[in-house]
Enzyme design. Structure first.
Site, short mmCIF file in Angstrom:
data_model
loop_
_atom_site.label_atom_id
_atom_site.label_comp_id
_atom_site.label_asym_id
_atom_site.label_seq_id
_atom_site.Cartn_x
_atom_site.Cartn_y
_atom_site.Cartn_z
N GLU A 1 1.01 -1.27 -0.16
CA GLU A 1 -0.12 -0.03 -0.03
C GLU A 1 0.97 1.41 -0.05
OE1 GLU A 1 -3.14 -0.24 2.60
OE2 GLU A 1 -3.98 -1.77 1.72
N GLU A 2 2.10 1.25 0.85
CA GLU A 2 2.77 2.10 0.62
C GLU A 2 3.35 2.61 -0.63
OE1 GLU A 2 5.80 2.32 3.70
OE2 GLU A 2 7.17 3.90 2.60
N ARG A 3 3.71 1.63 -1.46
CA ARG A 3 4.42 1.82 -2.70
C ARG A 3 3.15 2.29 -3.97
NH1 ARG A 3 8.27 -3.15 -1.60
NH2 ARG A 3 9.75 -2.05 -0.28
N ALA B 1 2.89 5.67 -2.72
CA ALA B 1 3.76 6.63 -3.55
C ALA B 1 3.63 7.12 -5.08
CB ALA B 1 5.29 5.98 -3.25
#
Ligand SMILES: Cc1cc2nc3c(=O)[nH]c(=O)nc-3n(C[C@H](O)[C@H](O)[C@H](O)COP(=O)(O)OP(=O)(O)OC[C@H]3O[C@@H](n4cnc5c(N)ncnc54)[C@H](O)[C@@H]3O)c2cc1C
Length: 221
Positions: free
Chosen positions: A76-78, A81
């Site tokens: 999810e972070e990627r 981003a």
């Protein structure tokens, strides 16, 4: 602070837990803020932990599953981003078009130069391609599918394209591009983190080499 900490001596992928640590706990020393080239609205600092104790109920999820949770979170972070980079890149291109249309040089504007037109057209095309990749990855993620490969590709492309957009646009701003008086130079500085944080470009390439079956997966300890 949410920390990934070793909570046993077991194998490296099974000895970690996610723990919430209140930053006013005894034993925590915030030594100094570290100055950065960008991302100045988010502090980075040197922090010492000396025998800091927290109750077990501050652990997130199961003990020993921290590495697994962290890897899941990274998807999810990627994706975040990638998704959160598209608007700043579009803004950077739009601001540069506006600048180039106003900047007069020798009887024409900077925007009249075909080189400038073509470079900006190419960048916008790349941003749209990244948007399509990001939307597809998000769509599959929301459907519950494993998007390790697509999220890693989106993250890799985001870091590289942000640098390309910011650097190309900054060049067209000339001397003003080298100042802090515009958002283009801010993307140049803040955007540089994209190829490093959340897993560096090379880490994304390493994941892709594994999902593509080119590189061997290391044995799980
Ligand atoms: C402003 C900022 C905010 C951050 N916020 C957070 C946060 O909130 N939470 C958090 O956990 N971390 C955070 N980080 C840490 C960040 O995730 C790491 O800095 C990043 O993952 C790179 O790790 P490293 O600094 O240890 O570099 P290293 O692992 O030492 O890597 C250095 C360089 O080596 C190369 N490299 C690395 N691995 C490989 C490989 N396998 N093959 C080839 N080359 C390779 C890459 O070019 C990489 O940039 C933050 C960092 C910054 C700068």
């Amino acid at each position: 602070m949410c920390m990934l900490v070793n909570t046993s001596d077991g194998p490296v992928h099974r000895n970690k837990s996610l723990v919430m640590v209140p930053m006013d706990s005894p034993g925590i020393e915030k030594v100094k803020k570290i100055r950065k080239i960008g991302m100045n609205s988010s502090d980075t600092g040197l922090i010492y932990f000396d025998n800091v104790r927290v109750p077990q109920r501050y652990r997130i999820g199961e003990e020993g599953q921290g590495f697994v949770y962290q890897m899941q979170q990274f998807q999810e972070e990627r994706l975040w981003a990638a998704a959160s980079s598209i608007e700043p890149m579009e803004d950077c291109i739009a601001q540069t078009i506006e600048w180039a249309q106003q900047r007069n040089m020798f009887g024409a504007t900077l925007a009249d130069q075909q080189w400038v037109q073509f470079k900006l057209a190419e960048l916008k095309t790349e941003v749209e391609a990244l948007r399509a990749l990001t939307y597809r990855a998000c769509d599959l993620h929301v459907q519950g599918e494993d998007v390790l490969e697509l999220a890693s590709m989106a993250k890799l492309k985001t870091g590289r394209l942000t640098r390309q957009v910011a650097d190309t646009c900054l060049q067209f701003w000339g001397g003003m591009g080298f100042t802090l008086e515009n958002r283009v130079s801010r993307l140049y500085r803040d955007g540089r983190l994209g190829s490093i944080g959340g897993g560096a470009d090379e880490v994304m390439l390493g994941i892709l080499a594994k999902t593509m079956g080119i590189a061997k997966r290391p044995p799980r300890g």
